[in-house]
Design a protein around this motif. Structure first.
Motif, short mmCIF file in Angstrom:
data_model
loop_
_atom_site.label_atom_id
_atom_site.label_comp_id
_atom_site.label_asym_id
_atom_site.label_seq_id
_atom_site.Cartn_x
_atom_site.Cartn_y
_atom_site.Cartn_z
N GLU A 187 0.64 -0.82 0.68
CA GLU A 187 0.17 0.03 -0.20
C GLU A 187 0.48 1.40 0.40
O GLU A 187 0.39 2.20 -0.85
CB GLU A 187 -0.75 -0.22 1.49
CG GLU A 187 -2.00 1.22 0.48
CD GLU A 187 -2.43 1.45 3.13
OE1 GLU A 187 -2.52 0.57 3.49
OE2 GLU A 187 -3.79 1.63 2.68
N ARG A 190 2.99 1.53 -3.28
CA ARG A 190 2.51 1.21 -4.85
C ARG A 190 3.87 0.14 -5.88
O ARG A 190 3.86 1.47 -6.68
CB ARG A 190 2.27 3.06 -5.03
CG ARG A 190 1.53 3.35 -4.22
CD ARG A 190 0.93 4.75 -4.44
NE ARG A 190 0.31 5.24 -3.22
CZ ARG A 190 -0.21 6.55 -2.92
NH1 ARG A 190 -0.44 7.22 -3.72
NH2 ARG A 190 -0.86 6.65 -1.76
N LEU A 219 -4.98 -1.78 -5.10
CA LEU A 219 -3.76 -1.32 -4.78
C LEU A 219 -2.65 -0.71 -6.18
O LEU A 219 -1.86 -0.74 -6.22
CB LEU A 219 -3.28 -2.46 -4.08
CG LEU A 219 -3.74 -3.46 -2.63
CD1 LEU A 219 -2.71 -4.37 -2.46
CD2 LEU A 219 -2.83 -2.20 -2.08
N GLY A 220 -3.88 -0.93 -7.50
CA GLY A 220 -2.57 -0.34 -8.55
C GLY A 220 -1.44 -1.40 -9.00
O GLY A 220 -1.47 -1.55 -9.39
N GLY B 85 2.89 9.82 -4.66
CA GLY B 85 3.02 7.80 -5.33
C GLY B 85 4.15 7.48 -4.83
O GLY B 85 4.63 6.20 -4.92
#
Lengths: 454, 454
Positions: A187, A190, A219-220, B85
């Motif tokens: 998380e 990423r 979570l991508g 990110g």
């Protein structure tokens, strides 16, 4: 996809050209191994080879017997420990001081199988794994998440270092970090790609909502890079996982002696062999007689593994025990031309039904092809110890929970017919109610021996 | 021992020359960090620097305030995660794509502190760690055994890769492998050097007879390379371990932002700083005012950490919270000339007894100097919250089991006098019977607050 850039699209020509290039490398490798008086030279001599020059052709090479299997590998390790104080085997062909990287599989006996790497072995491993990363869509600059076991496993630091060499920034928490830490760190970092066993990938689906308050799909992660266990080959598993993550999934083998294969992520038609310039992984032989089997599209046999350039403690005519089917041609999924391999069983699982050789896993594939009408559970029931079986081969298949009992008979006949079409063997299939066959957390034994009542 | 090869043997000249060479590197590094508009440039500007050229001397550099501490480091990470990110911080000065290696300390809050490495950062780390390996007597070609935690720790894969780069073949079972596997694999691989925390080193002594049927002394380990915890600085620990293994023991810090220090294995006179050409780790400041403290033999203060060449997310005037004593000169143990550092406490542990600054760990060192007459257990009892203490400072010291009660009073006075001589502070020492002070598996709190009865 690999560096033996063979231009033809004819399977026969393609293999002939590969074999000829392989033999150029093999001549050098055989001369190199001949220098090893503790392990390799005595085996050449026992096979009637009096000088490396005796091996004049690829066929001469293929006519040699296996030089190693799991048992002789471990014996070689024990003997080098006793004689030289290191466990890397009498078949260590590089000076020990040049071995800088180690991996091991712990196996079931507690005695590990060691893999030793020189710097050159490691550099080639990194190059081969980079090809797999590229096919899976991993890009230099990506953040990747490494959740394979780190402690000595080939998929551990060996893979992690290949990711660094490729420039794909691994977050190496490792399987040892545990599910909770893995989820929290995914998380936080990423990653585009997750490197993990199929069972860990599945566990993350279950645990994510409790651990991080969201599903794995949030979570991508775009790429699941799996290894270490079967699973990705099963359509039900693949569908469940790709849907939960919203990611493509790849099945990979690699790390050991310059092997490198990967599924293409758009279906399941075997593993693309991406290291043909460094590794001959489908040298197929009859699992009983060990006679070479002609290499062509569709050939099946036990695979010997030979690394073509390996320095440290190479695989050379190493009997893997894997029964492979070789595919040569265009991949029905991705269209890529080349060779693919499909593990269809283990040599010691083979059944012989009046001359027809069949592997339990091949029957399992046929049965799981009938999902969702079946539960996926099955057993092969033998009257006595394998491999010889008197026909018919008895197969018990569990119906799906929702399958009406009056359709079981038709289902059994359909499975028999599919087996006849694909395996040239018509078994006697009995369908039993859902829940009849015991489940196990361990790998389920497909074959049961139930002596006939007298 | 390091690459700033300064020929003088005069401590003052030596430091002056080091500082001048450091400043040459700092000018370049400051210009590099100035390019970072998210973190570093605003801090330069807040400190009154309007251009990198404003910093004209080493003293100008040292007059700057700290730019980062644990809290601002984590805040920087949270902000970069929200904005970009990735959790590697607003202070990430290299392009993210150039970051290829990661490590993290998980800390106590669950929020890790990340260390990012470019290829150059990693290569320099490997070079610095190689110096430590060489000082410890590890040789290229050796088998080494890596039993530090592998999962992201700096002493984990970061160290393991440095061993590979050095050519010292690590068997990387890692702490995660567990004591039993570690012992069995040590027995099988026969390493010359063991890399592990002091507590793991101690556990192996206890468990070896049961796990492998022999004492650790029979394993042939010659070098114990410890990090991650205190322990090696304690004579009782050092004596017990070196005797049990028949090995020399080294205490090491390294891996983070090009730091690299090691004890010399023949006594205990602080940690030799072997990375002065890459890392300024003893930039001492007053822990309260943050004013620079003159660097000279014997200087004490809170250490700021600045990496001189680091690319990815560098330490620059990073307040470590460590209170160091700097030694410059010949090492009383090994005779090597250079700088050594000794961690004598944490900035937030400091007590102020009417203007005399004292660290609980410094008192502990004095008490353990009285082994075997004392048990080693002690408590500092305060009437109210630190750091201010009204004299006398009350110290409770536990007698050894064998120490007659009629000698306790003399022991207390001797400890008071030793403290007076070394710390310029005479505490009020009370000796209590063996077993009075509670033990804990956790790090024992040396300081207790016991409000005075009214």
């Amino acid at each position: 996809m690999h560096h033996f850039n063979v231009p033809t699209r004819d399977p026969g020509e393609y293999l002939a050209e590969l074999n000829s290039r392989r033999f150029e490398k093999l001549k050098r490798q055989i001369a190199y191994l001949w220098g090893n008086e503790d392990y390799f030279r005595p085996r050449f001599i026992a096979a009637g080879v009096t000088s490396p020059d005796d091996i004049r052709s690829f066929d001469d090479f293929r006519a040699l017997p296996p030089f190693m299997d799991k048992a002789s590998h471990r014996a070689s390790q024990e003997e080098s420990l006793a004689r030289y104080g290191h466990p890397f085997g009498l078949h260590l062909t590089a000076p020990l001081k040049d071995v800088i990287h180690l991996a091991a599989t712990s196996g079931t006996t507690g005695q590990p199988t060691w893999y030793a790497f020189t710097r050159k072995d490691q550099a080639i491993t990194n190059e081969i794994l980079a090809r797999l990363f590229a096919v899976a869509g991993v890009r230099p600059g990506d953040t990747t998440f490494h959740a394979f076991g780190l402690s000595l496993w080939l998929a551990g630091i060996t893979f992690m270092q290949a990711l660094e060499a490729y420039g794909a920034r691994p977050v190496a928490v490792g399987a040892e970090g545990g599910i909770s830490k893995i989820l929290r760190y995914i998380e936080m970092t990423r990653p585009r790609a997750l490197f993990a066993t199929p069972s860990l990938v599945a566990q993350l689906i279950e645990r994510a909502p409790d651990e991080i308050g969201k599903p794995v799909g949030a979570l991508g992660i775009e790429i699941l890079f799996c290894s270490g266990e079967p699973g990705v080959g099963l359509p039900a598993f693949r569908d469940r996982v790709t849907e939960a993550y919203g990611a493509r999934i790849f099945d990979v083998t690699g790390g050991a002696w310059h092997n490198g294969t990967i599924s293409c992520g758009t279906g399941w038609h075997g593993m693309h062999h991406l290291a043909e310039d460094y590794c001959f992984r489908y040298d197929l032989v009859d699992p009983v007689t060990r006679a070479p089997i002609e290499l062509k599209d569709g050939a099946v046999g036990e695979a010997l593994h030979t690394a073509l350039d390996y320095e440290a403690a190479p695989a050379f005519r190493n009997a893997t025990g894997d029964i492979l089917r070789l595919h040569v041609g265009e991949c029905p999924s991705c269209g890529q031309f080349g060779s693919r391999i499909e593990i269809i069983g283990r040599a010691d699982d083979m059944l012989n039904v009046k001359g027809v050789k069949v592997y339990p896993s091949a029957l399992q594939d046929i049965v799981t092809g009938f999902l969702p009408h079946v539960s996926g559970q099955l057993r092969i029931r033998l009257d006595g110890p394998p491999p010889r079986v008197n026909p018919p081969l008895k197969v018990v298949v569990e119906a799906a929970e929702t399958m009406p009992a009056d359709e079981w008979d038709g289902l059994a006949r359909a499975i028999e017919q599919r087996s006849r079409d694909i395996l040239a063997l018509r078994p006697a299939v009995t369908v039993v109610p859902f829940g009849t066959l015991p489940r196990s957390n361990q790998k389920t034994k497909l074959v049961e021996i139930v002596p006939a009542q007298s």
